[in-house]
Design a protein around this motif. Structure first.
Motif, short mmCIF file in Angstrom:
data_model
loop_
_atom_site.label_atom_id
_atom_site.label_comp_id
_atom_site.label_asym_id
_atom_site.label_seq_id
_atom_site.Cartn_x
_atom_site.Cartn_y
_atom_site.Cartn_z
N ALA A 91 0.83 -1.21 0.00
CA ALA A 91 0.00 0.00 0.00
C ALA A 91 0.87 1.26 0.00
O ALA A 91 0.56 2.24 -0.68
CB ALA A 91 -0.93 0.00 1.21
N ASP A 92 1.97 1.21 0.77
CA ASP A 92 2.89 2.36 0.78
C ASP A 92 3.47 2.61 -0.61
O ASP A 92 3.57 3.76 -1.06
CB ASP A 92 4.03 2.12 1.78
N CYS A 93 3.85 1.55 -1.28
CA CYS A 93 4.43 1.68 -2.63
C CYS A 93 3.40 2.24 -3.62
O CYS A 93 3.74 3.05 -4.48
CB CYS A 93 4.93 0.32 -3.12
N LEU A 94 2.15 1.80 -3.47
CA LEU A 94 1.11 2.24 -4.40
C LEU A 94 0.69 3.68 -4.12
O LEU A 94 0.55 4.49 -5.05
CB LEU A 94 -0.11 1.32 -4.28
N PHE A 95 0.50 4.02 -2.84
CA PHE A 95 -0.10 5.31 -2.51
C PHE A 95 0.91 6.45 -2.36
O PHE A 95 0.51 7.61 -2.42
CB PHE A 95 -0.93 5.18 -1.22
N PHE A 96 2.18 6.15 -2.17
CA PHE A 96 3.15 7.24 -2.03
C PHE A 96 3.21 8.13 -3.28
O PHE A 96 3.13 9.37 -3.17
CB PHE A 96 4.55 6.69 -1.70
N PRO A 97 3.35 7.55 -4.50
CA PRO A 97 3.35 8.42 -5.69
C PRO A 97 2.05 9.22 -5.83
O PRO A 97 2.07 10.40 -6.22
CB PRO A 97 3.52 7.43 -6.84
N LEU A 98 0.92 8.58 -5.51
CA LEU A 98 -0.36 9.27 -5.59
C LEU A 98 -0.42 10.41 -4.59
O LEU A 98 -0.95 11.49 -4.88
CB LEU A 98 -1.49 8.27 -5.33
N SER A 99 0.15 10.19 -3.41
CA SER A 99 0.20 11.23 -2.38
C SER A 99 1.01 12.43 -2.85
O SER A 99 0.63 13.59 -2.60
CB SER A 99 0.79 10.65 -1.10
N MET A 100 2.14 12.16 -3.52
CA MET A 100 2.98 13.25 -4.02
C MET A 100 2.26 14.04 -5.11
O MET A 100 2.37 15.27 -5.18
CB MET A 100 4.29 12.68 -4.56
N LEU A 101 1.52 13.33 -5.97
CA LEU A 101 0.74 14.03 -7.01
C LEU A 101 -0.33 14.91 -6.39
O LEU A 101 -0.55 16.04 -6.82
CB LEU A 101 0.09 13.00 -7.95
N LEU A 102 -0.99 14.38 -5.36
CA LEU A 102 -2.05 15.16 -4.69
C LEU A 102 -1.45 16.41 -4.06
O LEU A 102 -2.03 17.50 -4.15
CB LEU A 102 -2.76 14.28 -3.66
N ARG A 103 -0.30 16.26 -3.42
CA ARG A 103 0.33 17.42 -2.78
C ARG A 103 0.71 18.48 -3.82
O ARG A 103 0.48 19.67 -3.64
CB ARG A 103 1.57 16.98 -2.01
N GLY A 104 1.29 18.04 -4.93
CA GLY A 104 1.69 18.98 -5.97
C GLY A 104 0.52 19.67 -6.64
O GLY A 104 0.63 20.79 -7.13
N SER A 105 -0.64 19.00 -6.63
CA SER A 105 -1.83 19.56 -7.29
C SER A 105 -2.48 20.68 -6.48
O SER A 105 -3.29 21.44 -7.02
CB SER A 105 -2.86 18.45 -7.50
N GLY A 106 -2.18 20.76 -5.18
CA GLY A 106 -2.83 21.74 -4.32
C GLY A 106 -4.16 21.27 -3.76
O GLY A 106 -4.85 22.01 -3.05
N LEU A 107 -4.54 20.00 -4.05
CA LEU A 107 -5.82 19.50 -3.59
C LEU A 107 -5.88 19.34 -2.07
O LEU A 107 -6.96 19.24 -1.49
CB LEU A 107 -6.14 18.16 -4.26
N ASP A 108 -4.72 19.33 -1.42
CA ASP A 108 -4.69 19.29 0.05
C ASP A 108 -5.45 20.46 0.67
O ASP A 108 -5.93 20.37 1.79
CB ASP A 108 -3.24 19.32 0.54
N SER A 109 -5.51 21.57 -0.06
CA SER A 109 -6.20 22.75 0.47
C SER A 109 -7.31 23.21 -0.48
O SER A 109 -7.61 24.40 -0.57
CB SER A 109 -5.20 23.88 0.70
#
Length: 374
Positions: A91-109
């Motif tokens: 799960a860490d391997c799968l979701f880490f890249p997705l997490s980085m994309l989400l952070r870069g997109s600004g969707l965190d806020s």
């Protein structure tokens, strides 16, 4: 049994006033956000802005919780205990890249439109011009944020989905939901539906309609909801406050029903409607998990939900989860989306949003359909 009618328009207005004054934590302990408002088709809609983006926020507020943390926890939860360590690594391997994309997109806020901090928001079918005006106003008022619309489904609001895409919004798969039309006679021929109805109308446990719910019942109702959704499932589910339960009892924002056994509340159901929508759903359901399974408390509550939808001449949005249970009770599986708008952002954030959306559009349907097996 005759069920009480709610006044959703007034209730939604009062909900909005309190949200703007006191913030999201007035309604949910795990929703740290501010509220503003915007007008669509002469209706005032809430705009939520996260104060401190966090993975501990409820999934009804935080895109990170919805797409990353909750999904990751669910993927691990269904794995046998002996294999959980391996599942966590995967799960860490799968979701880490997705997490980085989400952070870069600004969707965190991201700014969330029409979100009332419940699992399933309902909308009328706004037209193209109304949604175009909304998008332009959002760009003017919130130029530095991406925007999201939760709970978008082509089977629930077909024109709405089409118009959003024409206005430049991208539909990103979010969850699998289950829909049912209680007005269809075939629904009531399902074996499980008939058995549940008989169970509901047995004399051992009393159905308590909204007008018979007492203020003294509310702490117990909150405890039952938390027992199922927070203790049994995930702390990322919406953790409704005491004030929320009191508000529902006073305003009918959610119509509260109960199951009572020997004087004590053992089940709770909150019915949600929205003016202009043909659908009905339940963002709030709970029952005493310590009682004998043979009593079928969950079955009774879902039978009550189906019966109320039929009486109100509404189609039923079963929401997500308990896939086999809901499919056995005429629930039709459909993909639900979150719409994202990022056309106004800088090139870097737009690129991250596009990559995030395309990744989920490819992976999420396969994962969600696989999850139906559980």
């Amino acid at each position: 049994m005759k069920y009480a009618a709610a006044s959703p328009t007034l209730a939604h207005t009062l909900w909005m006033l309190s949200a703007r004054t006191r913030g999201g934590k007035h309604w949910l302990t795990n929703a740290n956000c501010e509220f503003q408002s915007i007008t669509i088709a002469e209706q005032t809609q809430p705009i939520s802005v996260q104060i401190l983006p966090s993975c501990n926020q409820s999934y009804v507020l935080s895109p990170r919780s919805a797409w990353i943390t909750y999904a990751k926890d669910e993927a691990i939860r269904h794995v046998p205990v002996k294999l959980k360590w391996l599942a966590k690594i995967g799960a860490d391997c799968l979701f880490f890249p997705l997490s980085m994309l989400l952070r870069g997109s600004g969707l965190d806020s991201a700014v969330s439109v029409g979100n009332r901090l419940i699992s399933t928001n309902l909308y009328p079918d706004w037209n193209f011009q109304e949604l175009q005006n909304l998008t332009e106003e959002l760009v003017s008022e919130y130029p530095d944020y991406p925007y999201i619309f939760r709970n978008i489904c082509t089977e629930v609001n077909p024109h709405f989905c089409n118009y959003l895409q024409k206005c430049g919004w991208t539909l990103v798969p979010a969850r699998m939901i289950y829909l049912c039309d209680p007005q269809n006679p075939a629904v009531w021929k399902h074996n499980h539906v008939k058995k549940d109805a008989r169970l509901l109308h047995s004399d051992d446990i009393q159905v308590v309609p909204p007008e018979q719910i007492k203020p003294s019942d509310l702490p117990r109702m909150r405890h039952l909801f938390r027992q199922v959704f927070m203790d049994k499932h995930s702390s990322l589910n919406p953790d409704f406050t005491d004030e929320f339960f009191e508000f529902c009892l006073e305003s009918g924002f959610l119509e509260l029903y109960g199951l009572r056994d020997k004087g004590e509340i053992v089940g709770v159901l909150g019915i949600y409607e929205y003016q202009g929508s043909d659908w009905l759903t339940t963002p709030l359901i709970g029952y005493d998990t310590t009682m004998a399974q043979e009593l079928g408390l969950y079955r009774r509550l879902m039978a009550l939900l189906l019966q109320i939808a039929k009486q109100k001449n509404k189609r039923l949005h079963y929401s997500s989860g308990a896939s086999k249970f809901k499919q056995a009770r005429a629930g039709q599986a459909c993909l639900e989306y979150t719409a994202i708008y990022s056309q106004h952002l800088n090139t870097r954030k737009k690129l991250f949003n596009q990559l995030f959306a395309k990744t989920l559009q490819y992976l999420a349907p396969k994962i969600l359909k696989k999850a139906e097996q559980y």
